[in-house]
Design an enzyme around this catalytic site. Structure first.
Site, PDB file in Angstrom:
ATOM      1  CG  ASP A   1      -1.882  -1.128   1.271  1.00  0.00           C
ATOM      2  OD1 ASP A   1      -1.910  -1.932   0.315  1.00  0.00           O
ATOM      3  OD2 ASP A   1      -2.618  -1.227   2.276  1.00  0.00           O
TER       4      ASP A   1
ATOM      5  CG  ASP B   1      -3.412   3.814  -0.473  1.00  0.00           C
ATOM      6  OD1 ASP B   1      -3.126   4.938  -0.028  1.00  0.00           O
ATOM      7  OD2 ASP B   1      -4.088   2.975   0.162  1.00  0.00           O
TER       8      ASP B   1
ATOM      9  CG  HIS C   1      -5.440  -0.902  -2.368  1.00  0.00           C
ATOM     10  ND1 HIS C   1      -5.282  -1.440  -1.118  1.00  0.00           N
ATOM     11  CD2 HIS C   1      -5.112   0.422  -2.246  1.00  0.00           C
ATOM     12  CE1 HIS C   1      -4.882  -0.497  -0.272  1.00  0.00           C
ATOM     13  NE2 HIS C   1      -4.771   0.639  -0.946  1.00  0.00           N
TER      14      HIS C   1
ATOM     15  CG  ASP D   1      -3.322  -5.272  -5.051  1.00  0.00           C
ATOM     16  OD1 ASP D   1      -4.411  -4.846  -4.632  1.00  0.00           O
ATOM     17  OD2 ASP D   1      -2.278  -5.252  -4.372  1.00  0.00           O
TER      18      ASP D   1
ATOM     19  CB  CYS E   1      -1.930  -6.574   0.281  1.00  0.00           C
ATOM     20  SG  CYS E   1      -3.401  -6.381  -0.737  1.00  0.00           S
TER      21      CYS E   1
END
Length: 413
Positions: A168, A246, A295, A297, A402
């Site tokens: 992050d 982020d 995020h 991913d 992560c």
């Protein structure tokens, strides 16, 4: 890490044949990283021999790196062979906190009440999460990956969140590491408290650049005038008054970095990142349909060069094809919607966290032990999943991607 084996010219007056034999014997058994570093640091004078005449040189076959240098940071993709990585720690993690409209925009409704200052995750969850991270580290080391770990902090005492999710806050681009400009105030100290020692160590390598985030002025204006999505009208949870992003909102595809606007990433954050990446890299923004975006991913999963799995609930193939990098790629919508899970609870994620895997190379990926359907799906593309329990790490906000920052992927070296 290194480009292979080759002949290095060594001046005879620097190193006798007997010394070569002795050193060669003594470095046998070291892992590849330590072996390379042994040669690199003990014989840092090697490049000097290039100016000598051929009659004064001998040849020695040893691992070599491009430009006679070993870079501690070098990654351009998400899939090339992994050689060095940061893996987080779960100890003492607390629920993050932010204004109510941010929590509403990003977190599962049934757990809203948990997101308050200095509120630790359940002790059993954290204990099991740390065990899972330890097992994950063991898998990485067994595959020849060097692992860095952050400092352990008591997040309840500093009003913070965790050291479990370094992705992050840190983005590796080439030989550069860029610290995120976090939107959430509870994360502003995260990199400094847990990762500064690692960054300092990496920056001792003259080839490495570390870009630290600017200090955020108080009071933070990022939420001023923001109400969040209401009455069917979508609005991101932050404004554009300062750079915010982020690092996990971005993925590397060679010289192209694909990212998204989200509830933690704004236009100024994207501009900041474009200015921070090395020359020759470009940041492109993908059109996603996820109003709860935070995020990327668990939306995109590049398995290898030319092959991508995507989350069809958040992005379309048409949106992906608009990016030149994907025009000739195989793009596959993951066909199996995630199933609900009550325990351990997913306090901060959806079931799409199953896509949040870590590639060790273009064939090998680490997958959560319970995600057997996903593992079977990627096998049809020739992938070899390594199953590792990680559900308790999932509980505190992420999965394998992560929980890591890849520092060295072999392709660049």
């Amino acid at each position: 890490m290194f480009s292979g084996y080759g002949s290095i010219k060594i001046a005879k007056n620097f190193l006798q044949l007997s010394e070569i034999s002795d050193v060669g014997t003594r470095i046998q058994g070291l892992d590849p990283h330590d072996q390379v570093l042994s040669w690199h640091y003990k014989y840092s004078f090697l490049a000097l021999s290039l100016s000598l005449t051929s009659s004064s040189l001998l040849y020695l076959n040893i691992p070599i790196m491009s430009n006679f240098a070993y870079s501690l940071v070098s990654a351009d993709t998400e899939w090339e062979p992994l050689r060095s990585v940061i893996v987080g720690h779960a100890e003492n993690s607390c629920f993050p906190y932010a204004p109510p409209h941010m929590i509403k925009a990003t977190m599962p409704e049934e757990y809203f009440k948990e997101f308050r200052p200095n509120h630790p995750f359940p002790a059993e969850i954290l204990e099991r999460a740390e065990e899972e991270l330890t097992q994950f580290v063991s898998i990485l080391q067994q595959h020849g990956v060097r692992v860095y770990r952050p400092k352990i902090e008591d997040w309840s005492k500093v009003g913070g969140y965790t050291a479990a999710m370094p992705r992050d806050g840190l983005l590796t681009v080439g030989h550069t590491i860029i610290e995120a400009c976090f939107a959430w105030e509870c994360r502003h100290q995260e990199i400094e408290l847990s990762y500064a020692n690692i960054l300092d160590e990496l920056e001792k390598d003259s080839s490495v650049t570390v870009v630290r985030a600017p200090i955020v002025a108080r009071p933070d204006s990022l939420y001023d005038g923001v109400q969040g999505s209401t009455n069917g009208v979508h609005e991101w949870a932050i404004n554009n008054s300062r750079p915010a992003f982020d690092a996990a909102d971005f993925l590397r595809f060679g010289k192209t970095i694909i990212g998204q606007f989200s509830n933690v990433t704004n236009q100024k954050g994207v501009e900041y990142l474009q200015n921070a990446v090395p020359e020759g890299y470009i940041v492109e923004i993908l059109d996603v349909t996820d109003e709860h975006a935070m995020h990327i991913d668990a939306t995109l999963l590049p398995l290898r060069d030319g092959l991508l799995i995507y989350n069809p609930e958040r992005v379309s193939e048409a949106a992906l094809r608009r990016h030149k990098i994907f025009q000739n790629w195989e793009l596959h919508a993951y066909p199996h919607p995630p199933t609900p899970r009550k325990f351990p609870p997913r306090y901060m994620t959806s079931g799409w966290i199953s896509m949040n895997v870590l590639s060790l190379d273009e064939k090998t990926v680490v997958v959560e032990a319970g995600d057997k359907e996903f593992a079977e799906y990627i096998k049809k593309f020739g992938m070899e999943p390594i199953m590792c329990p990680f559900q308790h790490v999932n509980s505190i906000g992420g999965s394998f991607h992560c929980a890591t920052v890849d520092l060295v992927r072999e392709g660049r070296n």
